[in-house]
Enzyme design. Structure first.
Site, mmCIF file in Angstrom:
data_model
loop_
_atom_site.group_PDB
_atom_site.id
_atom_site.type_symbol
_atom_site.label_atom_id
_atom_site.label_comp_id
_atom_site.label_asym_id
_atom_site.label_seq_id
_atom_site.Cartn_x
_atom_site.Cartn_y
_atom_site.Cartn_z
ATOM 1 N N ARG A 197 0.832 -1.202 0.000
ATOM 2 C CA ARG A 197 0.000 0.000 0.000
ATOM 3 C C ARG A 197 0.869 1.255 0.000
ATOM 4 O O ARG A 197 1.888 1.310 0.691
ATOM 5 C CB ARG A 197 -0.931 0.002 1.216
ATOM 6 N N ASP A 247 1.070 5.672 0.272
ATOM 7 C CA ASP A 247 0.411 6.825 0.883
ATOM 8 C C ASP A 247 -0.126 7.782 -0.163
ATOM 9 O O ASP A 247 0.219 7.700 -1.351
ATOM 10 C CB ASP A 247 1.419 7.594 1.753
ATOM 11 N N ARG A 291 9.840 7.831 4.177
ATOM 12 C CA ARG A 291 9.755 9.283 4.292
ATOM 13 C C ARG A 291 10.439 9.785 5.559
ATOM 14 O O ARG A 291 11.049 10.866 5.568
ATOM 15 C CB ARG A 291 8.296 9.720 4.247
#
Length: 260
Positions: free
Chosen positions: A49, A51, A196
């Site tokens: 998945r 973001d 990130r």
């Protein structure tokens, strides 16, 4: 039969991969297109998945269907109902034992960053941005502290649902082409916001705001409070999973040749 698809998408307009009540996700748009083409509901499972704002060069999904179509029909037929920023790259029938997520041996990401006094324009949303010069040697020295199997709690979002913070980070590669930096990551799996948050730390080191050994201290703290702020999603690309060769699935798409 079970079908695997390779999907590319520009994530700027979407609330991430996973289906949401708003319907503004890549999975929602893909499943609607598959339903239009096949004239029946289709539920997909993905390899990883992503973001909101994260792009995909080769997301892999699988779904089960009673329909029998040639692979090129799944590609062209589904793309007919998809928006311009999402496209099926390939389709392949796979055994029922294949699972897009569980069969993956590793996941790969790349982060592209523009180093420039001026913010991006043409590439806005497609690259991250720093205005201070970056030190290649310092970032490489810092990255060494993250290689291997570690507890990555310091780089984990508070809403992360992973059962364990321990992951095997197998590769961090840093390259540069002109004003653009590329950071490649490969791991067994990633925590929510893990890349990130790592990027935020690497860029602190690259800009001379922290020493390379600081990254070891952050990792050992096992606390999100010890790390740098989460970096923007703009320049993050999911390159796709790796599978065992016997599945016979592609490892790359044409977009790999476009990415800096």
């Amino acid at each position: 039969m079970r079908i695997a698809l390779g999907i590319s998408y520009l994530g700027t307009a979407y609330q991430g991969w996973q289906s949401q009540p708003s319907g503004r996700t890549v999975q929602d748009r893909l499943e609607r297109a598959l339903a239009e083409f096949s004239t029946q509901p289709v539920s997909t499972l993905c390899a990883g998945r992503t973001d909101a704002g994260v792009h995909g060069l080769m997301q892999v999904v699988h779904f089960d269907t009673p329909l029998r179509r040639e692979p090129f029909s799944w590609v062209r037929g589904t793309n007919r109902f998809l928006p311009a920023d999402i496209a099926v790259q390939w389709a392949q029938a796979v055994p029922d034992t294949f699972h897009a997520r569980a069969s993956a041996l590793a996941r790969r990401y790349a982060y592209v960053v523009l180093e420039s006094p001026v913010r991006p324009s043409l590439e806005a949303g497609r690259v991250g941005w720093v205005f201070r010069p970056l030190d290649d040697a310092a970032m490489r020295a810092a990255a060494v502290h993250l290689h291997g199997e570690h507890d990555f709690s310091s780089f984990r979002a508070s809403e992360c649902q992973a059962l364990s913070p321990v992951k095997d980070l197998r590769r961090i590669e840093i390259t540069r082409r002109g004003a653009y930096w590329r950071f490649d990551f490969e791991a067994s799996a990633f925590l929510h916001h893990m890349i990130r948050n790592i990027m935020g730390c690497l860029l602190q080191v690259g800009q001379g705001l922290q020493a390379p050994d600081w990254l070891r201290e952050v990792r050992e703290a096992r606390s999100r409070d010890a790390a740098a702020p989460t970096f923007a999603a703009d320049g993050l690309y999911f390159l796709g999973p790796r599978y065992e060769p016997h599945w016979g699935l592609p490892e790359r798409s044409a977009a790999y040749d476009w990415l800096p």
